[in-house]
Design a protein around this motif. Sequence first.
Motif, PDB file in Angstrom:
ATOM      1  N   MET A  34       0.807  -1.147  -0.070  1.00  0.00           N
ATOM      2  CA  MET A  34       0.071  -0.193   0.024  1.00  0.00           C
ATOM      3  C   MET A  34       0.965   1.128  -0.207  1.00  0.00           C
ATOM      4  N   SER A  35       1.931   1.163   0.323  1.00  0.00           N
ATOM      5  CA  SER A  35       3.302   2.334   0.325  1.00  0.00           C
ATOM      6  C   SER A  35       3.534   2.311  -0.806  1.00  0.00           C
ATOM      7  N   ASP A  36       3.864   1.894  -1.729  1.00  0.00           N
ATOM      8  CA  ASP A  36       4.779   1.617  -3.023  1.00  0.00           C
ATOM      9  C   ASP A  36       3.156   2.292  -3.524  1.00  0.00           C
ATOM     10  N   VAL A  37       1.761   2.464  -3.792  1.00  0.00           N
ATOM     11  CA  VAL A  37       0.604   2.655  -4.192  1.00  0.00           C
ATOM     12  C   VAL A  37       1.130   4.663  -3.479  1.00  0.00           C
ATOM     13  N   ARG A  38       1.083   4.168  -3.056  1.00  0.00           N
ATOM     14  CA  ARG A  38       1.415   6.107  -1.866  1.00  0.00           C
ATOM     15  C   ARG A  38       2.548   6.414  -2.969  1.00  0.00           C
ATOM     16  N   ASP A  39       2.985   6.448  -2.410  1.00  0.00           N
ATOM     17  CA  ASP A  39       4.728   6.460  -3.209  1.00  0.00           C
ATOM     18  C   ASP A  39       4.532   7.618  -4.729  1.00  0.00           C
ATOM     19  N   ILE A  40       3.454   6.260  -5.630  1.00  0.00           N
ATOM     20  CA  ILE A  40       3.297   6.482  -6.990  1.00  0.00           C
ATOM     21  C   ILE A  40       2.964   8.069  -7.070  1.00  0.00           C
ATOM     22  N   LEU A  41       1.735   8.105  -6.674  1.00  0.00           N
ATOM     23  CA  LEU A  41       0.743   8.694  -6.752  1.00  0.00           C
ATOM     24  C   LEU A  41       0.857  10.046  -5.594  1.00  0.00           C
ATOM     25  N   GLU A  42       1.936  10.290  -5.182  1.00  0.00           N
ATOM     26  CA  GLU A  42       2.689  10.757  -4.051  1.00  0.00           C
ATOM     27  C   GLU A  42       1.895  11.587  -2.832  1.00  0.00           C
ATOM     28  N   LEU A  43       1.165  10.911  -2.345  1.00  0.00           N
ATOM     29  CA  LEU A  43       0.325  11.586  -1.130  1.00  0.00           C
ATOM     30  C   LEU A  43       1.109  10.562  -0.095  1.00  0.00           C
ATOM     31  N   GLU A  44       0.404  12.003   1.377  1.00  0.00           N
ATOM     32  CA  GLU A  44       0.458  11.568   2.531  1.00  0.00           C
ATOM     33  C   GLU A  44       0.644  10.492   2.983  1.00  0.00           C
ATOM     34  N   HIS A  45       1.596   9.595   3.921  1.00  0.00           N
ATOM     35  CA  HIS A  45       1.864   8.582   4.920  1.00  0.00           C
ATOM     36  C   HIS A  45       0.650   9.324   6.074  1.00  0.00           C
ATOM     37  N   PRO A  46      -0.316   7.864   6.212  1.00  0.00           N
ATOM     38  CA  PRO A  46      -0.756   8.436   7.453  1.00  0.00           C
ATOM     39  C   PRO A  46       0.289   8.073   9.220  1.00  0.00           C
ATOM     40  N   VAL A  47      -0.075   9.151   9.409  1.00  0.00           N
ATOM     41  CA  VAL A  47       0.486   8.691  10.526  1.00  0.00           C
ATOM     42  C   VAL A  47      -0.656   7.348  11.686  1.00  0.00           C
ATOM     43  N   VAL A  48       1.098   6.119  11.920  1.00  0.00           N
ATOM     44  CA  VAL A  48       0.132   5.472  12.566  1.00  0.00           C
ATOM     45  C   VAL A  48       0.481   5.431  14.231  1.00  0.00           C
ATOM     46  N   PRO A  49      -0.233   5.143  14.741  1.00  0.00           N
ATOM     47  CA  PRO A  49      -0.133   4.931  15.812  1.00  0.00           C
ATOM     48  C   PRO A  49       0.355   4.017  16.892  1.00  0.00           C
ATOM     49  N   GLU A  50       1.564   4.458  17.811  1.00  0.00           N
ATOM     50  CA  GLU A  50       2.690   3.406  18.720  1.00  0.00           C
ATOM     51  C   GLU A  50       2.194   2.105  18.689  1.00  0.00           C
ATOM     52  N   VAL A  51       2.277   1.062  18.450  1.00  0.00           N
ATOM     53  CA  VAL A  51       1.733  -0.186  18.635  1.00  0.00           C
ATOM     54  C   VAL A  51       2.653  -0.830  20.250  1.00  0.00           C
ATOM     55  N   SER A  52       1.404  -0.891  21.253  1.00  0.00           N
ATOM     56  CA  SER A  52       2.072  -1.583  22.009  1.00  0.00           C
ATOM     57  C   SER A  52       1.155  -2.566  22.546  1.00  0.00           C
ATOM     58  N   LYS A  53       1.047  -3.405  23.310  1.00  0.00           N
ATOM     59  CA  LYS A  53       0.851  -4.687  23.761  1.00  0.00           C
ATOM     60  C   LYS A  53      -0.824  -4.448  24.250  1.00  0.00           C
ATOM     61  N   ASP A  54      -1.405  -3.224  25.502  1.00  0.00           N
ATOM     62  CA  ASP A  54      -2.516  -2.575  25.590  1.00  0.00           C
ATOM     63  C   ASP A  54      -2.614  -2.454  24.709  1.00  0.00           C
ATOM     64  N   ALA A  55      -2.738  -1.848  23.192  1.00  0.00           N
ATOM     65  CA  ALA A  55      -3.860  -1.769  21.918  1.00  0.00           C
ATOM     66  C   ALA A  55      -3.899  -2.497  21.359  1.00  0.00           C
ATOM     67  N   ILE A  56      -3.235  -3.356  21.637  1.00  0.00           N
ATOM     68  CA  ILE A  56      -3.619  -4.782  20.551  1.00  0.00           C
ATOM     69  C   ILE A  56      -4.595  -5.460  21.196  1.00  0.00           C
ATOM     70  N   LEU A  57      -4.405  -5.431  22.614  1.00  0.00           N
ATOM     71  CA  LEU A  57      -5.770  -6.536  23.689  1.00  0.00           C
ATOM     72  C   LEU A  57      -6.788  -5.916  23.557  1.00  0.00           C
ATOM     73  N   GLY A  58      -6.486  -4.317  23.557  1.00  0.00           N
ATOM     74  CA  GLY A  58      -8.008  -3.595  23.345  1.00  0.00           C
ATOM     75  C   GLY A  58      -8.471  -3.219  25.004  1.00  0.00           C
ATOM     76  N   LEU A  59      -6.629  -3.739  25.341  1.00  0.00           N
ATOM     77  CA  LEU A  59      -7.051  -2.747  26.893  1.00  0.00           C
ATOM     78  C   LEU A  59      -6.617  -1.352  27.382  1.00  0.00           C
ATOM     79  N   ARG A  60      -6.728  -0.612  28.270  1.00  0.00           N
ATOM     80  CA  ARG A  60      -6.872   0.186  28.227  1.00  0.00           C
ATOM     81  C   ARG A  60      -7.302   0.409  30.245  1.00  0.00           C
ATOM     82  N   ARG A  61      -6.296   1.623  30.857  1.00  0.00           N
ATOM     83  CA  ARG A  61      -6.238   0.995  31.982  1.00  0.00           C
ATOM     84  C   ARG A  61      -6.880   2.439  32.843  1.00  0.00           C
ATOM     85  N   ASP A  62      -7.426   3.200  31.873  1.00  0.00           N
ATOM     86  CA  ASP A  62      -8.010   4.047  32.858  1.00  0.00           C
ATOM     87  C   ASP A  62      -9.485   3.555  33.336  1.00  0.00           C
ATOM     88  N   ILE A  63     -10.527   2.907  32.206  1.00  0.00           N
ATOM     89  CA  ILE A  63     -11.482   2.635  32.049  1.00  0.00           C
ATOM     90  C   ILE A  63     -12.068   1.029  33.051  1.00  0.00           C
TER      91      ILE A  63
END
Length: 129
Positions: A1-30
């Motif tokens: 997908m990034s190759d297509v974005r490079d060819i079309l000169e589109l900006e790459h989306p900002v990907v949030p940091e992947v952590s164990k809690d983000a993968i498992l869907g855990l949030r410590r504040d709730i």
Amino acid sequence: MSDVRDILELEHPVVPEVSKDAILGLRRDIPKKKKEKEGMRRPEGMHRELYALLYSDSNKDLPPLLPSDSGQGYKSVKAKLGMKKVRPWKWMQFTNPARKDNAVLYHWRRTCDEAKEYPFAVFNKVRLR
């Protein structure tokens, strides 16, 4: 997908940091919610085995209206092989009385039924005009 974005000169989306809690869907504040059981509660005094038989949610079926006792109890009916002598079969010719062309057909029959009439001849119906 990034190759297509490079060819079309589109900006790459900002990907949030992947952590164990983000993968498992855990949030410590709730705070965690307790799971509520769905369905009916077992009445007081009813044994849990009886309740499971009568009101099991797994199959959503009602209990049978009539008992289906085959007289075997928990045992299943088994085939009794080798108890009787095997009846011999023979490849025999026959004629269908409903056919007018006197075609000779063949099929397997027991040797004890050799002299009998074609069994489906009773279903032959003649339509009168």
